[in-house]
Design an enzyme around this catalytic site. Sequence first.
Site, PDB file in Angstrom:
ATOM      1  N   HIS A  80      87.544   3.539  22.602  1.00 18.71           N
ATOM      2  CA  HIS A  80      86.600   3.648  23.074  1.00 18.71           C
ATOM      3  C   HIS A  80      85.813   4.825  23.155  1.00 18.71           C
ATOM      4  CE1 HIS A  80      82.892   3.010  25.782  1.00 18.71           C
ATOM      5  NE2 HIS A  80      83.382   3.695  26.750  1.00 18.71           N
ATOM      6  N   ASP A 109      64.377  20.376   2.331  1.00 16.82           N
ATOM      7  CA  ASP A 109      65.587  19.562   2.300  1.00 16.82           C
ATOM      8  C   ASP A 109      66.682  20.565   3.176  1.00 16.82           C
ATOM      9  OD1 ASP A 109      68.035  17.910   2.093  1.00 16.82           O
ATOM     10  OD2 ASP A 109      66.846  16.937   0.259  1.00 16.82           O
ATOM     11  N   TRP A 145      92.121   9.788  24.989  1.00 19.97           N
ATOM     12  CA  TRP A 145      91.705  10.458  23.839  1.00 19.97           C
ATOM     13  C   TRP A 145      91.967  11.674  23.932  1.00 19.97           C
ATOM     14  CZ3 TRP A 145      87.708  14.412  23.287  1.00 19.97           C
ATOM     15  CH2 TRP A 145      87.188  14.847  24.366  1.00 19.97           C
ATOM     16  N   SER A 172      84.090  16.720   8.606  1.00 24.02           N
ATOM     17  CA  SER A 172      82.824  16.337   8.430  1.00 24.02           C
ATOM     18  C   SER A 172      81.716  17.023   9.486  1.00 24.02           C
ATOM     19  CB  SER A 172      82.600  14.871   8.817  1.00 24.02           C
ATOM     20  OG  SER A 172      81.565  14.266   8.835  1.00 24.02           O
ATOM     21  N   SER A 173      82.366  17.250  10.577  1.00 23.59           N
ATOM     22  CA  SER A 173      81.474  18.047  11.497  1.00 23.59           C
ATOM     23  C   SER A 173      81.368  19.524  11.150  1.00 23.59           C
ATOM     24  CB  SER A 173      82.140  17.860  12.999  1.00 23.59           C
ATOM     25  OG  SER A 173      82.217  16.702  13.496  1.00 23.59           O
ATOM     26  N   HIS A 256      85.725  21.291  26.271  1.00 21.96           N
ATOM     27  CA  HIS A 256      84.886  21.929  27.088  1.00 21.96           C
ATOM     28  C   HIS A 256      83.399  22.128  26.254  1.00 21.96           C
ATOM     29  CE1 HIS A 256      82.958  21.040  30.692  1.00 21.96           C
ATOM     30  NE2 HIS A 256      82.006  22.224  30.155  1.00 21.96           N
ATOM     31  N   GLU A 258      82.993  20.847  23.264  1.00 22.28           N
ATOM     32  CA  GLU A 258      82.640  19.391  22.863  1.00 22.28           C
ATOM     33  C   GLU A 258      81.641  18.923  23.939  1.00 22.28           C
ATOM     34  OE1 GLU A 258      83.306  17.970  19.986  1.00 22.28           O
ATOM     35  OE2 GLU A 258      82.596  15.896  20.829  1.00 22.28           O
ATOM     36  N   TYR A 260      79.338  20.099  25.619  1.00 20.18           N
ATOM     37  CA  TYR A 260      78.008  20.423  25.529  1.00 20.18           C
ATOM     38  C   TYR A 260      77.525  20.218  23.990  1.00 20.18           C
ATOM     39  CZ  TYR A 260      78.611  22.240  29.982  1.00 20.18           C
ATOM     40  OH  TYR A 260      78.803  22.386  31.152  1.00 20.18           O
ATOM     41  N   SER A 271      63.148  18.035  25.392  1.00 17.75           N
ATOM     42  CA  SER A 271      62.267  19.308  25.233  1.00 17.75           C
ATOM     43  C   SER A 271      60.955  19.038  24.245  1.00 17.75           C
ATOM     44  CB  SER A 271      62.822  20.424  24.965  1.00 17.75           C
ATOM     45  OG  SER A 271      63.851  20.777  25.810  1.00 17.75           O
ATOM     46  N   HIS A 305      88.823  23.672  34.122  1.00 18.63           N
ATOM     47  CA  HIS A 305      88.545  23.084  35.404  1.00 18.63           C
ATOM     48  C   HIS A 305      88.839  21.524  35.039  1.00 18.63           C
ATOM     49  CE1 HIS A 305      84.302  22.486  33.377  1.00 18.63           C
ATOM     50  NE2 HIS A 305      84.944  21.639  33.235  1.00 18.63           N
ATOM     51  N   HIS A 306      89.343  21.205  33.732  1.00 16.73           N
ATOM     52  CA  HIS A 306      89.967  19.794  33.639  1.00 16.73           C
ATOM     53  C   HIS A 306      91.334  19.921  34.040  1.00 16.73           C
ATOM     54  CE1 HIS A 306      86.480  18.459  31.105  1.00 16.73           C
ATOM     55  NE2 HIS A 306      86.343  19.807  30.886  1.00 16.73           N
ATOM     56  N   THR A 331      71.846  25.141  33.594  1.00 16.65           N
ATOM     57  CA  THR A 331      71.461  23.654  33.663  1.00 16.65           C
ATOM     58  C   THR A 331      70.218  23.533  34.540  1.00 16.65           C
ATOM     59  OG1 THR A 331      73.593  23.364  33.103  1.00 16.65           O
ATOM     60  CG2 THR A 331      72.414  21.334  33.231  1.00 16.65           C
ATOM     61  N   LYS A 334      66.948  24.329  33.018  1.00 13.71           N
ATOM     62  CA  LYS A 334      66.241  23.332  31.890  1.00 13.71           C
ATOM     63  C   LYS A 334      65.685  22.046  33.032  1.00 13.71           C
ATOM     64  CE  LYS A 334      68.915  24.076  27.992  1.00 13.71           C
ATOM     65  NZ  LYS A 334      67.536  24.007  27.220  1.00 13.71           N
ATOM     66  N   ARG A 453      91.566   6.215  37.419  1.00 10.82           N
ATOM     67  CA  ARG A 453      91.268   5.843  36.182  1.00 10.82           C
ATOM     68  C   ARG A 453      92.138   5.391  35.047  1.00 10.82           C
ATOM     69  NH1 ARG A 453      89.480  11.523  32.863  1.00 10.82           N
ATOM     70  NH2 ARG A 453      89.061  10.099  31.280  1.00 10.82           N
TER      71      ARG A 453
END
Lengths: 535, 411
Positions: A80, A109, A145, A172-173, A256, A258, A260, A271, A305-306, A331, A334, A453
């Site tokens: 998932h 283009d 994951w 690809s990314s 991390h 990722e 963002y 915006s 922090h993870h 943040t 924003k 979890r």
Amino acid sequence: MSYSDTAHHGDDHDHHGPAPGLKRWLYTTNHKDIGTLYLWFSLLMFFIGGAMALIIRAELFQPGIQIVDPMFFNSMTTMHAIVMIFGVVMPAFVGLANWMIPMMLGAPDMALPRLNNWSFWIMPFAFTIMLSTLFMDSGGPAGGWTLYPPLTLQMGDSFAFVIFAIHFMGISSVMGSINIVATIFNMRAPGMTLMKMPLFVWTWLITAYLLIATIPVFAGAVTMLLTDRYFGTSFFSAAGGGDPVMFQHIFWFFGHPEVYILILPAFGIISSIIPTFARKPLFGYDSMVYATASIAFLSFIVWAHHMFTTGMPLAAELFFMFSTMMISVPTGVKVFNWVATMWKGAMTFETPMLFAIGFVIMFTIGGLSGLMLAITPADIQYHGTYFVVAHFHYVLVPGAIYSLIAATYYWIPKWTGNMYDEKLGKIHFWTSTIFVNVLFFPMHFVGLAGMPRRIPDYSLQFADWNMIASIGAFGFGFAQLLFVWVVVKCVRGGAKATDEVWEGAVGLEWTVASPAPYHTFETAPSRQLIDKNHF
Amino acid sequence: MRTRKHWLPMALVIAALGIPLLGMPLAAIAGYGDVLNMPVGVTEISKKVYGLHMLIFKICCVIGALVFAVMIYSMVMHRKSKGVTPATFHESTTVEIVWTVVPFVILLLMAWPAAKVLIQMEDFSDSEMTVKVTAYQWRWHYDYIDEGVNYYSQLAADHNVARQKDSGVDLSGFENYIREVDNPLVVPVGKKIRFLHTAADVLHAWWVPALAVKKDSIPGFINENWARIEEPGVYRGKCAELCGRDHGFMPIVVRAVSQEEFDAFIAEQKAAGQTAELDSERQWAKSELLARGEEVYQRNCVSCHQANGKGIPGMFPSIHGSEIATGDIVRHLQTVMDGVEGSPMQAFGSSLSDIDLASVITYQRNDLGNDMGDVMQPYYVKRLRSGTTSVSALDLELNSLTSGISTGVSN
């Protein structure tokens, strides 16, 4: 393609439209076609990933194990996440970038059209491989994951397919990102200076750099897993002189930023939408750009922090606590800017605006729980619980996913030339917003009260909240079928959209016809047009 | 395209905020008080952590309320349908500086107490006793290092039956469903207990919310944390790091008792250890081994190899008719003791006693559809383990004992 060939086509270039049939989509180098492919692909994956979420919520509907084996349950939570992150949010943002960035910059283009075709067509293959592991004897990936070793190394031989698929997605990314950077720096119409670019372009530029910087790190980490598994290396095995925690450091150095990558383009979308429906320029454009850049920079120095429970030295724990808390400053800027944009505007609440406001409110809730998670001593209690699940789903579902839905409603009149069904759009918004809160809000409670979890079964005191969350999940899931219906209906017909579409819209994309012609801005827009159409 | 319905902005706000803000007190009234928030806990640290949690939570609530209040006001007052003309302002350096600096100051105020608690949590000095916690898939091993007592702790047997898929057991009879273990960790109150954490196979995390301790168990490394429990009682926790199929089923139970009770407990454990020592010297009857073997199998093997011994094709191999369980008995023992590298089959040599190993080997060979007829005695395991006999010597000795079984050459 030889030079003469290109020259040959040069004459009738203005008139040629898309090739007929399947070939159009297989061989296309048109940014709009590729954007469309990306968007349909991610919509399909959204339902595949969503079905997995519903299997999870069905099993968690009540205590005891009723539906799936715990191993398959773990596969579902793992898959998932992989599908939603790499198959839905990332490609959908790339799809939007393809459609909108050239039009926003006054470019004909993307800079690298063939690379563009390739970076899309890798994705279906990558996900076919990834999803096929579910049907292999040893089952799909079931170690989360995050792929933490040693657990992930216990997987059967479908592991190699998972790593291979991840490499494909990464390629690809990175190609997509290089293309976006190249487009932004080389394809802007004369007079479109960097500080005139819409924020969606800015946030994507910064996101593309994050991707280019971190995907190779991730590729390295999974390759080390692969060699640990098959070639006898011990990068992550203490018995051979390695360290399982080193994987986590490398992973989160990618992981991390990722996070963002999954939200910065959303900031850009919001915006664009809020000023349109507030009929007022975006407040603090410059500070938005600087805040995005600050978030991107900070995202590289907060990864551990993870990992507050892995046993780091005190100095590291303090450093990562402080740096993580710092992220809430840009943040916050924003969010305050969006609110200030709304302030004293003349607002209307069409569906894109509703989703955008829903985004601001619920993303803020997710952001505030993120600030709580930054407080290390408290995080030691929160870590690995449903509180974390609640947090990141608040920023990803009513956050990233809402921004994608808002973007679709906002730009689909430009894509199709038709207005979507406003009434159905509003119903979609209200059902989604009610159910998404029913789904994710109770997770805060059970997490704080001690529910870990990634578990297929739980103690009885968590039963009621889990049942409520599961009801919310099914409600939210089925509400998205309505979204598909609205999109299909809009593609097939509807009230004709004007070129401007929205009364307060500003930007070059609104200066072209609706639907946008197959080729736009073959001659660059004038400086006057650019100056009239930016904030 | 545009709506002029006045209730829309308010309804939006109610939907987005109403559920969280109204839901919580309502739920509390409905009796969910203890399934809403973090427990205060029973240690000085847990109380401080709870205090930090509530402080940051309240700060977040205030910030959220302010931001949302401004949004609500704006959505009500600044609507096109009210005939307003939009303002045109779009920047203010002063405002930007204010809303950068103010949050920063709030963060500094928050960082200070958080850092203080963190420093205290990481202070392991003056600990009065040490318990080494080793995590296995899927149980805990507790080693009272100074007292010389150690044992395993895992999901209680009746819970283990109830939690199987389609078990048909009525869960409402289980007050602490999947939170009960066979052997709880017993510790004295009032003492600073240092926990050392490691793992035998994959990552785990030992977490007891009431003690505010959570630390990853990492194979090959030792982590530490500590707790000084203030009140006697039973405190429950769970593994908090995904550790495979039965991650959800490795609960922790800590029983905090007075020093006298604790001393009595340790004495009792030591006596039990001596009895077990004597037991592993004697000759066991096959029926005894089979009965015990079934228990050991249920505790340690079923989650992968399944109750019928047939495993899950492609994932976990079958024991029924397997090459190992119907082959050479010493190789069978070695496989169980040493595990199989690169697979979830762990090395049970360190976690099972001589008697447990002997009985589970005997059980696997004579049940689960196998009928080898041979038995493994605890003292053989003991001799092999202590190095007083070699594999080949033991092989020879055992093969001469058992008649009618062809073993072939396996070493």
